[in-house]
Design a protein around this motif. Structure first.
Motif, PDB file in Angstrom:
ATOM      1  N   ARG A  49       0.805  -1.209   0.164  1.00  0.00           N
ATOM      2  CA  ARG A  49      -0.031  -0.110   0.144  1.00  0.00           C
ATOM      3  C   ARG A  49       0.941   1.258   0.106  1.00  0.00           C
ATOM      4  N   ARG A  50       1.949   1.087   0.572  1.00  0.00           N
ATOM      5  CA  ARG A  50       2.896   2.378   0.775  1.00  0.00           C
ATOM      6  C   ARG A  50       3.497   2.728  -0.548  1.00  0.00           C
ATOM      7  N   TYR A  51       3.360   1.695  -1.478  1.00  0.00           N
ATOM      8  CA  TYR A  51       4.198   1.952  -2.883  1.00  0.00           C
ATOM      9  C   TYR A  51       2.929   1.661  -4.068  1.00  0.00           C
ATOM     10  N   ALA A  52       1.622   1.990  -3.507  1.00  0.00           N
ATOM     11  CA  ALA A  52       0.692   1.778  -4.528  1.00  0.00           C
ATOM     12  C   ALA A  52       0.773   2.410  -5.813  1.00  0.00           C
ATOM     13  N   GLY A  53       0.547   1.738  -6.934  1.00  0.00           N
ATOM     14  CA  GLY A  53       0.845   2.064  -8.316  1.00  0.00           C
ATOM     15  C   GLY A  53       2.107   2.112  -9.015  1.00  0.00           C
ATOM     16  N   GLU A  54       2.994   1.771  -8.027  1.00  0.00           N
ATOM     17  CA  GLU A  54       4.331   1.353  -8.639  1.00  0.00           C
ATOM     18  C   GLU A  54       4.803   0.168  -8.495  1.00  0.00           C
ATOM     19  N   LYS A  55       4.259  -0.718  -9.484  1.00  0.00           N
ATOM     20  CA  LYS A  55       4.248  -2.056  -9.475  1.00  0.00           C
ATOM     21  C   LYS A  55       5.515  -2.694  -9.423  1.00  0.00           C
ATOM     22  N   MET A  56       6.716  -2.164 -10.201  1.00  0.00           N
ATOM     23  CA  MET A  56       7.994  -2.644 -10.117  1.00  0.00           C
ATOM     24  C   MET A  56       8.653  -2.524  -8.600  1.00  0.00           C
ATOM     25  N   ILE A  57       8.285  -1.301  -8.217  1.00  0.00           N
ATOM     26  CA  ILE A  57       8.852  -1.163  -6.681  1.00  0.00           C
ATOM     27  C   ILE A  57       8.118  -2.001  -5.841  1.00  0.00           C
ATOM     28  N   VAL A  58       6.728  -2.333  -6.100  1.00  0.00           N
ATOM     29  CA  VAL A  58       6.194  -3.149  -5.130  1.00  0.00           C
ATOM     30  C   VAL A  58       6.661  -4.485  -5.107  1.00  0.00           C
ATOM     31  N   ILE A  59       7.186  -5.117  -6.172  1.00  0.00           N
ATOM     32  CA  ILE A  59       7.442  -6.410  -6.636  1.00  0.00           C
ATOM     33  C   ILE A  59       9.009  -6.612  -5.873  1.00  0.00           C
ATOM     34  N   LEU A  60       9.851  -5.526  -5.987  1.00  0.00           N
ATOM     35  CA  LEU A  60      11.099  -5.353  -5.473  1.00  0.00           C
ATOM     36  C   LEU A  60      11.044  -5.423  -3.937  1.00  0.00           C
ATOM     37  N   ALA A  61      10.010  -4.591  -3.419  1.00  0.00           N
ATOM     38  CA  ALA A  61       9.913  -4.410  -2.126  1.00  0.00           C
ATOM     39  C   ALA A  61       9.480  -5.828  -1.401  1.00  0.00           C
TER      40      ALA A  61
END
Length: 286
Positions: free
Chosen positions: A84-96
């Motif tokens: 949720r913290r990086y919602a909308g940034e799919k690549m960042i979500v995957i890396l996180a």
């Protein structure tokens, strides 16, 4: 290579594939809820297995199982908050989520050690069609089928399932309609964590897991989910069965160096075919 040998490896692959299918279901649920994948799913599996293995002695089996599932559900919620913290940034979500998986893997190594997590139920064996099978593996298969049926009833025969699917199809429209999309997604992640925890318990009482099994299990679940597309959780379970059979046949008949590689080649083949047919990862047309 006789027909009976092939049948034996197919049956063993199906029994193993049930657990892979249980891992694929939450991966698909996360995808339909957020449009991305949780690379930490395998870490939830390993964490649950480690907790149950460690607590079964001092607390008893029932308490250890409940603690393991609860812990997996909690880390699922933590993953939801991270995404949720990086919602909308799919690549960042995957890396996180990948970083979260590495952190959980290190936590398991530090707290529970590097020995394999495996325990025997002492259930014995059963001869089926001339093939000797573990009763524990048959029980695990039954549990997996019940879970798949439960997910179907939740998604397609309950009010909560309708809310989950509405939020997945159009989060903004669902919010305008008064659906608490954030809460529904939070529940989805809690459910996926609990399902991954149950998969960890099935593996604990079967082939077992290592602290380093987190990423390989995630890749296996992804491979199972990709076969029919991420947007179809129940077909992800079927994909797990197919992947289990492919892995079992590879282990039984392929040269040692190829036994691990062939299931991965199977995944790449599926991706190539889907690409040539113009299908996206969700299972629809690109």
């Amino acid at each position: 290579m006789s027909a009976m040998e092939i049948l034996e490896f197919v049956l063993r692959g199906l029994l193993l594939g049930v657990t892979y299918g249980v891992i694929a279901i939450p991966i698909c649920l996360v995808f339909v809820s957020t449009g991305t994948v949780d690379m930490a799913m395998g870490a939830y599996v390993v964490l649950a297995a480690a907790i149950s293995f460690t607590l079964a002695g001092p607390l008893g089996m029932a308490a250890a199982v409940l603690a393991a599932i609860a812990a997996a559900a909690v880390v699922g919620v933590l993953s939801a908050l991270l995404m949720r913290r990086y919602a909308g940034e799919k690549m960042i979500v995957i890396l996180a989520s990948f970083g979260f998986a590495i952190m959980l893997e290190s936590l398991v190594l530090t707290v529970f050690g590097n020995n394999p997590f495996v325990q025997s139920s002492g259930a014995g064996t059963l001869r089926l069609a001339g093939i000797l099978l573990s009763k524990q593996s048959l029980l695990a298969a039954g549990i997996g089928l019940v879970l798949a049926g439960g997910v179907y009833l939740l998604l397609y025969r309950s009010a909560l399932g309708r809310l989950m699917r509405a939020g997945a199809d159009n989060a903004r429209g669902a919010a305008i309609a008064g659906i608490a999309v954030g809460r529904v997604q939070l529940f989805t992640f809690m459910l996926t964590g609990a399902l991954a925890g149950i998969a960890g318990l099935l593996l604990l009482n079967g082939p077992g897991v290592m602290f380093s099994s987190a990423i390989p299990l995630t890749i296996t679940g992804l491979g199972a989910a990709i076969i029919f597309g991420f947007s179809r959780p129940l077909m992800g379970f079927v994909g797990g069965l197919i992947f289990g059979v492919a892995e079992s046949l590879s282990a039984g008949f392929a040269p040692p160096g190829w036994a691990t590689l062939l299931p991965l080649l199977f995944i790449f083949s599926v991706l190539a075919i889907r690409s040539l047919r113009g299908s996206d990862l969700a299972g629809g047309r690109a």
